[in-house]
Scaffold this motif. Structure first.
Motif, mmCIF file in Angstrom:
data_model
loop_
_atom_site.group_PDB
_atom_site.id
_atom_site.type_symbol
_atom_site.label_atom_id
_atom_site.label_comp_id
_atom_site.label_asym_id
_atom_site.label_seq_id
_atom_site.Cartn_x
_atom_site.Cartn_y
_atom_site.Cartn_z
ATOM 1 N N THR A 295 -3.428 5.060 -2.729
ATOM 2 C CA THR A 295 -4.554 5.866 -2.261
ATOM 3 C C THR A 295 -4.113 7.321 -2.281
ATOM 4 O O THR A 295 -3.074 7.670 -1.717
ATOM 5 C CB THR A 295 -4.966 5.467 -0.836
ATOM 6 O OG1 THR A 295 -5.296 4.077 -0.821
ATOM 7 C CG2 THR A 295 -6.172 6.279 -0.380
ATOM 8 N N SER B 292 0.131 5.603 0.338
ATOM 9 C CA SER B 292 -0.815 6.696 0.497
ATOM 10 C C SER B 292 -0.082 8.012 0.265
ATOM 11 O O SER B 292 0.964 8.246 0.863
ATOM 12 C CB SER B 292 -1.420 6.666 1.903
ATOM 13 O OG SER B 292 -2.397 7.670 2.036
ATOM 14 N N SER C 161 4.244 10.219 -6.775
ATOM 15 C CA SER C 161 4.183 8.858 -6.233
ATOM 16 C C SER C 161 5.268 8.020 -6.876
ATOM 17 O O SER C 161 5.555 8.169 -8.073
ATOM 18 C CB SER C 161 2.822 8.217 -6.540
ATOM 19 O OG SER C 161 1.767 8.980 -6.032
ATOM 20 N N LYS D 38 -4.953 11.046 -1.143
ATOM 21 C CA LYS D 38 -5.732 11.810 -0.181
ATOM 22 C C LYS D 38 -5.946 13.233 -0.692
ATOM 23 O O LYS D 38 -4.997 13.870 -1.130
ATOM 24 C CB LYS D 38 -5.026 11.832 1.170
ATOM 25 C CG LYS D 38 -4.904 10.454 1.806
ATOM 26 C CD LYS D 38 -4.150 10.517 3.124
ATOM 27 C CE LYS D 38 -2.679 10.757 2.883
ATOM 28 N NZ LYS D 38 -1.883 10.669 4.139
ATOM 29 N N THR E 292 0.841 -1.202 0.000
ATOM 30 C CA THR E 292 0.000 0.000 0.000
ATOM 31 C C THR E 292 0.869 1.243 0.000
ATOM 32 O O THR E 292 1.974 1.248 0.544
ATOM 33 C CB THR E 292 -0.928 0.044 1.230
ATOM 34 O OG1 THR E 292 -0.127 0.074 2.397
ATOM 35 C CG2 THR E 292 -1.855 -1.151 1.275
ATOM 36 N N GLN F 43 -0.514 12.439 -0.782
ATOM 37 C CA GLN F 43 -1.366 13.614 -0.829
ATOM 38 C C GLN F 43 -1.563 14.024 -2.294
ATOM 39 O O GLN F 43 -0.633 13.909 -3.115
ATOM 40 C CB GLN F 43 -0.671 14.754 -0.080
ATOM 41 C CG GLN F 43 -1.590 15.783 0.521
ATOM 42 C CD GLN F 43 -2.423 15.242 1.676
ATOM 43 O OE1 GLN F 43 -1.952 14.445 2.483
ATOM 44 N NE2 GLN F 43 -3.664 15.673 1.748
ATOM 45 N N SER G 237 -5.937 6.791 -7.920
ATOM 46 C CA SER G 237 -6.147 5.769 -6.895
ATOM 47 C C SER G 237 -6.552 4.459 -7.561
ATOM 48 O O SER G 237 -7.544 4.396 -8.280
ATOM 49 C CB SER G 237 -7.235 6.208 -5.906
ATOM 50 O OG SER G 237 -6.818 7.310 -5.147
#
Lengths: 115, 110
Positions: free
Chosen positions: B107, B12, B19, B109, B10, B14, B85
């Motif tokens: 993911t 996560s 990424s 956010k 995983t 912002q 996502s």
């Protein structure tokens, strides 16, 4: 140009029944691949077919599973006497050629649930 | 046999950040590597690929890096958006089948 089509999208079978999954490749594509995906896992290769021929079935379980890609019509993945462990998403992909660069286009998958 | 794996299940980030998703492979004879994006309830979607004789390839907002010395592959997504996502898979492509890793869930956010 329609993409890879799979049906049904969802299939529920009781233990011991047969499951038939269909895949229509993209127009002009003569190479079809079947993959299985268990929850939280990546796709696992099952079988690679060209029209009327099985090219590579190294990922296919030896019993109960079979696949075909007839001259006319969709490719069929057949699972006989299903068991709970067969519950998974089954994806079909097609490509124009089989070379390494041959990009595979995936269908939306068939989600099989065995009760 | 060959295997393809991802470092983290995983990730996560912002919205707006970059990424980086990593992948390790074991088959040094692999010729092509591919990154796929899979959204919930859908099939994998091709993002970008790279041939083994290259070390970098750029697409729209995505860059793939290949380090053959350590058998490592990464996918960089610039200015990550909520629509990014999904689960991301690296795969090694041979003549015919592709061998997939287990995936990293990204993911974003808001």
């Amino acid at each position: 140009n329609a993409g890879v089509m799979q049906n049904p999208r969802h299939l529920v079978r009781r233990r011991g029944q047969e499951a038939r999954l269909r895949c229509s490749p993209m127009k002009g594509h003569s190479h079809v691949y079947w993959y299985r995906q268990l929850p939280e896992e990546g796709l696992k290769f099952m079988v690679y077919l060209q029209k009327e021929n099985i090219i590579d079935e190294s990922g296919m379980p030896k019993e109960r599973f079979s696949a075909e890609f007839p001259k006319e019509g969709p490719s069929i993945l057949r699972i006989q006497q299903v068991v709970r462990g067969d519950s998974a998403a089954y994806f079909c992909a097609s490509s124009l050629g089989q070379g390494v660069r041959g990009e595979q286009y995936f269908g939306p998958g068939t989600r099989l649930t065995v009760t | 046999g060959e295997s393809v794996g991802l470092h983290l299940p995983t990730l996560s980030v912002q919205e707006g950040d970059n990424s980086i998703i990593n992948c390790a492979y074991s088959n040094s004879a692999s010729d092509y590597f591919i990154w796929y994006k899979q959204e919930s309830g859908k099939g994998p979607q091709f993002i970008i690929d790279i041939r083994s004789n290259m070390d970098k390839r750029q697409g729209q907002r995505v860059t793939v890096l290949l380090n053959k010395t350590v058998k490592h592959l990464s996918l960089q997504i610039a200015a990550t958006q909520p629509g990014d996502s999904a689960v991301y898979f690296c795969a090694e492509k041979g003549a015919g089948k592709s061998t997939f890793g287990d995936g990293t869930t990204l993911t974003v956010k808001p």
